[in-house]
Write a protein that holds these residues in place. Structure first.
Motif, PDB file in Angstrom:
ATOM      1  N   VAL A 115      43.131  27.461  48.130  1.00 44.18           N
ATOM      2  CA  VAL A 115      43.734  27.123  49.411  1.00 44.18           C
ATOM      3  C   VAL A 115      44.337  28.390  49.989  1.00 44.18           C
ATOM      4  O   VAL A 115      45.253  28.971  49.416  1.00 44.18           O
ATOM      5  CB  VAL A 115      44.818  26.043  49.242  1.00 44.18           C
ATOM      6  N   SER A 116      43.805  28.812  51.122  1.00 43.51           N
ATOM      7  CA  SER A 116      44.295  30.026  51.777  1.00 43.51           C
ATOM      8  C   SER A 116      44.207  31.238  50.857  1.00 43.51           C
ATOM      9  O   SER A 116      45.074  32.113  50.892  1.00 43.51           O
ATOM     10  CB  SER A 116      45.743  29.831  52.259  1.00 43.51           C
ATOM     11  N   LYS A 117      43.210  31.269  50.020  1.00 44.48           N
ATOM     12  CA  LYS A 117      43.024  32.411  49.121  1.00 44.48           C
ATOM     13  C   LYS A 117      41.632  32.998  49.327  1.00 44.48           C
ATOM     14  O   LYS A 117      40.692  32.293  49.684  1.00 44.48           O
ATOM     15  CB  LYS A 117      43.183  31.972  47.661  1.00 44.48           C
ATOM     16  N   VAL A 118      41.528  34.281  49.074  1.00 46.94           N
ATOM     17  CA  VAL A 118      40.247  34.964  49.149  1.00 46.94           C
ATOM     18  C   VAL A 118      39.787  35.396  47.760  1.00 46.94           C
ATOM     19  O   VAL A 118      38.619  35.271  47.409  1.00 46.94           O
ATOM     20  CB  VAL A 118      40.331  36.191  50.089  1.00 46.94           C
ATOM     21  N   ILE A 119      40.750  35.887  46.986  1.00 43.46           N
ATOM     22  CA  ILE A 119      40.444  36.384  45.647  1.00 43.46           C
ATOM     23  C   ILE A 119      40.804  35.311  44.629  1.00 43.46           C
ATOM     24  O   ILE A 119      41.905  34.761  44.669  1.00 43.46           O
ATOM     25  CB  ILE A 119      41.237  37.670  45.356  1.00 43.46           C
ATOM     26  N   PRO A 120      39.892  34.981  43.725  1.00 42.05           N
ATOM     27  CA  PRO A 120      40.196  33.930  42.749  1.00 42.05           C
ATOM     28  C   PRO A 120      41.317  34.333  41.811  1.00 42.05           C
ATOM     29  O   PRO A 120      41.520  35.512  41.520  1.00 42.05           O
ATOM     30  CB  PRO A 120      38.875  33.757  41.995  1.00 42.05           C
ATOM     31  N   GLU A 121      42.033  33.343  41.344  1.00 42.48           N
ATOM     32  CA  GLU A 121      43.159  33.541  40.433  1.00 42.48           C
ATOM     33  C   GLU A 121      42.714  34.069  39.070  1.00 42.48           C
ATOM     34  O   GLU A 121      41.628  33.753  38.593  1.00 42.48           O
ATOM     35  CB  GLU A 121      43.878  32.214  40.224  1.00 42.48           C
ATOM     36  N   THR A 122      43.590  34.843  38.450  1.00 41.35           N
ATOM     37  CA  THR A 122      43.344  35.312  37.096  1.00 41.35           C
ATOM     38  C   THR A 122      44.320  34.688  36.098  1.00 41.35           C
ATOM     39  O   THR A 122      44.176  34.888  34.897  1.00 41.35           O
ATOM     40  CB  THR A 122      43.467  36.837  37.011  1.00 41.35           C
TER      41      THR A 122
END
Length: 127
Positions: A102-109
Motif C-alpha cells: 500500500v503506497s509502496k514501491v520497494i518491497p519490504e525486507t
C-alpha cells in the motif's frame, strides 16, 4: 485465505544451482509483494529477496544479490528464486511470504511486515 506453496528444494553440491518456486493463490490484494526468507539451524530468519508482483521492482540481501534472481511467473501465478553458485552457508529452510503493498514501491525486507507464509522448502548445500 491466501495460500503460498513452496517447491524446488533439495540437496546440491557447492557451486550448484536450484530453482525454488512459490505458488500464490487466493490473493485478495491488487498490489502485493512476495518475498523469500530463510532460516538456518540455530540462526534467525533472514531476508533473501523480494519482488513487487505488479511492478517487478525487486530487492536482494547483500549476501545473495550476485547469485540469486527472483522472478514472476504470470502463467502459473508463482514467484521463482533461481539460486546459482550455491555455498554451504546457503543451507536453510526457505520460506515464501506475501504482503499487500500500500503506497509502496520497494518491497519490504522485514519479516514482521509479511502477513502470509508458506511451509518452507529445505535447501541443503554439501561441501
Amino acid at each position: 485465505q491466501v495460500q503460498l506453496v513452496e517447491s524446488g528444494g533439495g540437496l546440491v553440491r557447492t557451486g550448484g544451482s536450484l530453482r525454488l518456486s512459490c505458488a500464490v493463490s487466493r490473493m485478495p490484494f491488487a498490489s502485493y509483494a512476495v518475498a523469500w526468507f530463510r532460516r538456518a539451524p540455530g540462526k534467525e530468519r533472514e531476508f533473501v529477496a523480494a519482488v513487487s508482483w505488479n511492478s517487478g521492482v525487486d530487492k536482494y540481501s547483500d549476501d545473495v544479490k550476485e547469485r540469486f534472481t527472483i522472478s514472476r511467473d504470470f502463467i502459473d501465478n508463482a514467484v521463482s528464486l533461481q539460486m546459482n553458485s550455491l555455498k554451504p552457508e546457503d543451507t536453510a529452510d526457505y520460506l515464501c511470504a506475501a504482503a499487500p503493498m500500500v503506497s509502496k514501491v520497494i518491497p519490504e525486507t522485514r519479516a514482521e511486515k509479511y502477513d502470509y507464509w508458506g511451509q518452507g522448502t529445505q535447501v541443503t548445500v554439501s561441501s
